[in-house]
Write a protein that holds these residues in place. Structure first.
Motif, short mmCIF file in Angstrom:
data_model
loop_
_atom_site.label_atom_id
_atom_site.label_comp_id
_atom_site.label_asym_id
_atom_site.label_seq_id
_atom_site.Cartn_x
_atom_site.Cartn_y
_atom_site.Cartn_z
N GLY A 10 -3.13 4.97 -7.94
CA GLY A 10 -2.56 3.69 -7.49
C GLY A 10 -2.57 3.63 -5.97
N TYR A 11 -3.31 2.66 -5.44
CA TYR A 11 -3.49 2.57 -3.99
C TYR A 11 -2.91 1.24 -3.49
CZ TYR A 11 -6.15 3.27 0.39
OH TYR A 11 -6.53 3.46 1.70
N PRO A 13 0.85 -0.37 -1.65
CA PRO A 13 1.55 0.07 -0.43
C PRO A 13 2.19 1.45 -0.57
CG PRO A 13 2.52 -1.97 -1.33
CD PRO A 13 1.28 -1.70 -2.11
N ALA A 14 2.78 1.76 -1.73
CA ALA A 14 3.43 3.07 -1.87
C ALA A 14 2.39 4.19 -1.80
CB ALA A 14 4.21 3.13 -3.19
N ILE A 45 6.69 -10.71 0.82
CA ILE A 45 6.63 -11.50 2.06
C ILE A 45 7.69 -11.02 3.07
CG2 ILE A 45 5.65 -13.60 1.03
CD1 ILE A 45 9.27 -13.59 1.89
N GLN A 105 1.46 -9.49 2.23
CA GLN A 105 1.16 -8.14 1.71
C GLN A 105 -0.32 -7.74 1.83
OE1 GLN A 105 3.20 -7.12 -1.94
NE2 GLN A 105 1.90 -5.37 -2.34
N ALA A 130 -7.64 6.01 -13.75
CA ALA A 130 -7.18 7.28 -14.32
C ALA A 130 -6.98 7.05 -15.81
CB ALA A 130 -5.88 7.70 -13.66
N ASP A 171 1.33 3.83 -9.43
CA ASP A 171 0.44 2.92 -10.15
C ASP A 171 1.16 1.72 -10.74
OD1 ASP A 171 1.67 4.80 -11.75
OD2 ASP A 171 0.00 5.07 -13.12
N GLY A 172 2.22 1.30 -10.06
CA GLY A 172 2.78 -0.02 -10.32
C GLY A 172 3.57 -0.16 -11.61
N ARG A 233 5.58 -19.80 1.05
CA ARG A 233 5.73 -19.37 -0.35
C ARG A 233 6.77 -20.27 -1.03
NH1 ARG A 233 6.05 -14.31 -2.70
NH2 ARG A 233 3.89 -14.15 -2.00
N PHE A 276 10.34 -11.63 -13.56
CA PHE A 276 11.18 -10.86 -12.63
C PHE A 276 12.12 -10.00 -13.47
CE2 PHE A 276 10.92 -14.45 -9.21
CZ PHE A 276 9.62 -14.07 -8.92
N ALA A 292 6.39 7.05 -7.86
CA ALA A 292 6.93 6.36 -6.68
C ALA A 292 6.60 4.88 -6.76
CB ALA A 292 6.33 6.97 -5.40
N GLY A 293 7.43 4.07 -6.10
CA GLY A 293 7.18 2.62 -6.03
C GLY A 293 7.51 1.92 -7.34
N ASP A 294 6.79 0.82 -7.60
CA ASP A 294 7.07 0.03 -8.80
C ASP A 294 6.94 0.85 -10.08
OD1 ASP A 294 7.45 -2.17 -7.20
OD2 ASP A 294 6.03 -3.47 -8.25
N MET A 307 8.88 -3.74 -2.50
CA MET A 307 7.94 -2.91 -1.74
C MET A 307 8.70 -1.99 -0.78
SD MET A 307 5.12 -3.93 1.11
CE MET A 307 6.39 -4.01 2.37
N CYS A 308 9.76 -2.54 -0.17
CA CYS A 308 10.56 -1.72 0.76
C CYS A 308 11.05 -0.46 0.05
CB CYS A 308 11.76 -2.51 1.29
SG CYS A 308 11.32 -3.94 2.27
#
Ligand code: FAD
Length: 518
Positions: A10-11, A13-14, A45, A105, A130, A171-172, A233, A276, A292-294, A307-308
């Motif tokens: 997964g490439y 932001p994380a 955003i 983003q 993968a 990988d989200g 947006r 959401f 990590a991340g989502d 994302m933060c």
């Protein structure tokens, strides 16, 4: 012997920020990404001041500033455009500068990618999916296959096996690595479908669009925010019976946009519907596999924090994996990653849900009651992110954080005898003792800690943020971690000794985290 130190699946932001941390430490990284190019459509955003510090520490702050602008006031209105909540994103943050920023983003991901392209130690497997992975105890094997972006099919005739010491799933939301790890995902219960629309206005000045607003209109809860420097947006809550695909059609979208702009005023960049949700994985590490991340958490976007949170994960995990791979600490350090990040992100999920529950009110009577309560001053307290409560922080005998351990620390520019430098630049990615009492350099060097001595012959913090922190916390020193959080603080020389002992004990002795280094 493995081909790579870390394989990142997964490439987004994380994955990008984690890869950068690892290659900076001289580690060999493979990134595996299904799509040949970065996901082109805008999602995040907004980012906050803590994330801006990550960009500074990565040396990309100037480039990111060029695609960002400070957020103004983020105002929540009722159906009649009366103010319910006003969040001032311009207020001065402890990091210096405003609290919140807006960006786009895909532009950020382009900067992150171009920055990585200039560095050694990273091997790209883009357009590869993968499809299998195995934890072989002392290493990881990941099988990847060509992903055909036209047919959206995996080509099993073109596969490769990668080996690494660790696999990190960045990988989200639908994480493949998380499924492999077979760890539970806790649903905190938020689940709303929204239509997300990005518009490029011809002349923004001529239009009467609120800068950053939540229109808590029960007839159609609507978010209106900047999307980077020039785009806008709009997000519209879908109402019962509305069909997501149909709502994305241009005619439907322009009808929803009609109060603010028409097709003559600009063009649509995209429209898409999202669910959401509020999900938190339990078990971010299983053997050599991590998340990590989502992949580890999802939250509704009302605080602009998804994302933060992923970048905080990458920043936290990056320095820990770096120390483990260097052989200077035991692998058990990695267990502090979820212990630190999970309670923090859970609090942010809850804050995001609470904000979502203010706007996602389609019932007019419930909306009227909400408005009355807010006008009477009965409203959720201002959102405050918690300190770290566990992990690599100074703790008392009962395991509770000592003093101000775990707090996010301030940033400042420093000056001694020549031009000013950023604290980040002096600190690098190290533990740093910020102190107004000089401490034996040799002792700190042995612990791998840098010293920033304030006052006298030492440094002067130009905006007084560091000295103010010390003064207002009755402290003579604090020990900052590489991710800007406090390991702990001390009131005087004796306590500085104890603080350093606690640090050494935690990293080297009691918890057997830090191996003896020659
Ligand atoms: C409408 C909306 C608004 C938002 N607003 C904000 C905001 O203002 N601020 C904020 O901080 N966040 C916001 N977010 C959240 C933010 O966009 C996400 O949290 C962020 O993109 C997650 O980053 P990531 O790197 O974890 O995952 P992703 O960006 O999702 O990247 C995961 C990558 O993994 C790849 N992948 C998945 N499986 C495989 C596999 N098996 N093999 C190879 N590759 C694979 C995918 O192709 C993808 O590129 C928003 C989200 C939405 C939807």
């Amino acid at each position: 012997m493995t081909e790579y130190d870390v394989i990142i699946v997964g490439y987004g932001p994380a994955g990008k920020v984690l890869a950068r941390q690892l290659v900076d430490g001289g580690h060999k990284v493979a990134v595996v990404e299904r799509w040949p190019e970065a996901y082109p459509l805008p999602r995040a955003i907004g980012y906050d001041h803590e994330i801006k510090r990550i960009f500074y520490a990565m040396g990309i702050a100037r480039d990111v500033a060029a695609i960002s602008r400070g957020m103004g006031h983020y105002v929540w209105y009722n159906a009649d455009w009366k103010v319910l909540i006003d969040i001032d994103e311009t207020r001065e943050s402890i990091s210096g500068g405003a609290t919140g920023y807006t960006f786009n983003q895909p532009e950020l991901e382009k900067i992150l990618h171009e920055d990585l392209r200039r560095r050694d130690g990273i091997s790209y497997h883009l357009g590869m999916e993968a499809i299998a992975a195995r934890d072989a105890g002392d290493h990881i094997e990941v099988e990847i296959a060509r992903f055909d972006a036209q047919s959206l099919r995996i080509d099993h005739s073109e596969t490769r096996l990668l080996t690494g010491r660790y696999l990190v799933g960045c990988d989200g939301a639908n994480s493949f690595v998380r499924r492999l790890m077979d760890v539970p995902v806790i649903d905190h219960g938020f689940d709303e479908a929204w239509l997300v629309v990005d518009v490029m206005p011809n002349d923004l000045e001529k239009l009467h669009i609120p800068d950053a607003a939540q229109w808590c209109n029960p007839a159609r809860p609507t978010t209106i925010v900047p999307s980077g420097v020039r785009n806008r947006r709009f997000e519209f809550m879908l109402l019962p019976g509305e069909e997501p695909t149909q709502m994305c059609a241009a005619d439907e979208v322009w009808e929803l946009l009609a109060p603010w702009l028409s097709p003559d005023d600009g063009h649509l960049i995209r429209s898409a519907t999202y669910r959401f949700r509020s999900l938190l994985t339990r078990g971010w590490r299983k053997g050599q596999m991590l998340l990590a991340g989502d992949a580890a958490h999802l939250m509704p976007p009302f605080m602009g924090q998804g994302m933060c949170a992923g970048l905080r994960d990458a920043w936290n995990l990056g320095w820990k994996l770096g120390l483990v791979l260097d052989g200077s600490v035991a692998e058990s350090l990695l267990d502090s990653y979820e212990a630190e990040r999970s309670p923090h992100v859970e609090a942010v999920i809850r804050i995001s849900m609470a904000m979502g529950q203010v706007i996602c009110v389609p019932d007019p009577e419930a909306a009227r009651r909400r408005d009355e309560a807010f006008f009477a001053g009965i409203m959720p307290p201002p959102p405050v992110f918690p300190p770290l409560s566990d992990g690599i922080i100074a703790r008392d005998a009962d395991g509770k954080p000592m003093g101000f351990a775990g707090e996010l620390l301030p940033h400042d520019d420093l000056v001694r005898d020549s031009s000013p430098v950023r604290l980040d630049d002096l600190a690098g990615r190290n533990f740093v003792l910020v102190t107004n009492v000089a401490v034996d350099d040799a002792r700190l060097a042995r612990l791998g800690v840098r010293q920033v001595l304030l006052g006298g012959a030492g440094w002067r913090d130009i905006n007084g943020r560091l000295s103010h922190w010390l003064e207002s916390h009755d402290a003579a020193a604090y020990l900052a971690r590489p991710d800007f959080y406090a390991f702990g603080s001390a009131a005087n020389s004796k306590e500085i000794d104890s603080l350093l002992e606690a640090f050494e004990g935690m990293m080297r002795g009691r918890d057997h985290v830090l191996n003896e280094v020659a």
